[in-house]
Design a protein around this motif. Structure first.
Motif, short mmCIF file in Angstrom:
data_model
loop_
_atom_site.label_atom_id
_atom_site.label_comp_id
_atom_site.label_asym_id
_atom_site.label_seq_id
_atom_site.Cartn_x
_atom_site.Cartn_y
_atom_site.Cartn_z
N TYR A 1 0.84 -1.20 0.00
CA TYR A 1 0.00 0.00 0.00
C TYR A 1 0.87 1.25 0.00
O TYR A 1 0.64 2.20 -0.77
N HIS A 2 1.90 1.24 0.89
CA HIS A 2 2.79 2.39 0.95
C HIS A 2 3.56 2.54 -0.35
O HIS A 2 3.82 3.67 -0.81
N LEU A 3 3.94 1.43 -0.95
CA LEU A 3 4.66 1.49 -2.23
C LEU A 3 3.78 2.09 -3.32
O LEU A 3 4.21 2.94 -4.09
N ILE A 4 2.52 1.60 -3.39
CA ILE A 4 1.58 2.13 -4.38
C ILE A 4 1.31 3.61 -4.12
O ILE A 4 1.26 4.43 -5.05
N LEU A 5 1.12 3.95 -2.82
CA LEU A 5 0.86 5.34 -2.46
C LEU A 5 2.01 6.24 -2.86
O LEU A 5 1.83 7.33 -3.41
N GLU A 6 3.22 5.78 -2.60
CA GLU A 6 4.39 6.56 -2.95
C GLU A 6 4.51 6.72 -4.46
O GLU A 6 4.85 7.80 -4.98
N THR A 7 4.20 5.63 -5.19
CA THR A 7 4.24 5.68 -6.66
C THR A 7 3.22 6.68 -7.20
O THR A 7 3.51 7.48 -8.10
N GLU A 8 2.00 6.64 -6.62
CA GLU A 8 0.95 7.56 -7.07
C GLU A 8 1.31 9.00 -6.75
O GLU A 8 1.01 9.91 -7.53
N MET A 9 1.93 9.21 -5.60
CA MET A 9 2.34 10.57 -5.24
C MET A 9 3.40 11.08 -6.21
O MET A 9 3.39 12.25 -6.61
#
Length: 269
Positions: free
Chosen positions: A66-74
């Motif tokens: 989730y954090h990886l996806i969130l960081e990617t989206e950011m």
């Protein structure tokens, strides 16, 4: 007798051995049953721990994902924001550039229009009915107005209607250009677009500019009113039912650049 005693002792010993063996078997069974129950608890606890461990690993992996996806989206969002800001800046610069070009084009168009007007005036002075003239045929072009004179006589109201039919009006002395035109032409007996009066008067045409009001009266009233006309450099009032000549005034159109260019002699092109 002694044999019976020996046999009895042996039987009693055998009986004691059996009882000991049975007691031993019973104790062994109880111990084995307790050990088995303890092993089951241990297996259950280990299984539960393994399940919790696997679940924890899965949850932890999900959180990490989730954090990886969130960081990617950011990162993507920041990149899009940067692109958006760059596009807005480019659009702003393009708009400013277009406005500058538009102003330049407007200035060039105005300059070209002024040149065409000046050139057309020169052609008009040589040829009064030149195709570049921005006035109706037969009219006179002076400054920004067109003046059409008619030799027939008519009443003031009929003259006003005749001019209106040409999308024009009776000559009004409401600016210095009209005043200059009248002085240069020294017209005789032409109706003016002055408001009718209830009493006659006469005055010399001077630097004074007359601002006529709109004429809104019935046909019956005009028979009793006085209307103004020009005679050389004087303005007179006479009955509106009298007859004078007609002069109409209208605003000149813009000179068409194409008509000027097409009207130039070939040797001047």
């Amino acid at each position: 007798m002694s044999e019976e005693i020996v046999y009895a002792n042996l039987k009693f010993q055998d009986s004691d051995k059996k009882e000991e063996t049975q007691k031993s078997d019973k104790c062994g069974g109880k111990v084995s049953s307790a050990a088995s129950h303890s092993q089951q608890k241990t297996v259950l606890i280990l299984t539960l721990l393994c399940f919790l461990l696997v679940t924890g690993v899965g949850v932890l992996g999900g959180i990490c994902m989730y954090h990886l996806i969130l960081e990617t989206e950011m990162i993507k969002s920041n990149q899009l924001q940067s692109v958006k800001e760059e596009l807005q800046e480019n659009v702003s610069l393009q708009l400013i550039h277009n406005l500058n070009n538009s102003q330049k084009i407007k200035n060039l168009s105005t300059m070209l229009q002024n040149l065409a007007t000046q050139l057309c005036r020169e052609l008009y002075n040589k040829e009064p009915e030149h195709k570049c003239k921005p006035c109706p045929k037969g009219s006179e072009w002076y400054k920004d107005s067109c003046y059409s004179q008619f030799s027939q006589y008519a009443t003031w109201q009929a003259s006003a209607m005749a001019c209106s039919a040409r999308n024009a009006s009776l000559l009004k002395v409401n600016n210095k250009d009209a005043l200059e035109f009248l002085k240069s032409k020294k017209l005789r007996s032409y109706w003016l677009g002055l408001s009718p009066r209830e009493d006659p008067m006469t005055y010399a045409l001077s630097e004074k500019v007359f601002l006529p009001e709109e004429f809104e009266r019935s046909t019956d009233d005009i028979n009793k009113l006085y209307c103004g006309y020009i005679d050389r450099l004087n303005v007179y009032y006479t009955y509106c039912t009298d007859k004078n000549k007609i002069i109409c005034e209208e605003t000149a159109s813009k000179v068409q650049v194409e008509s000027v260019l097409n009207g130039l002699p070939e040797d001047s092109m």
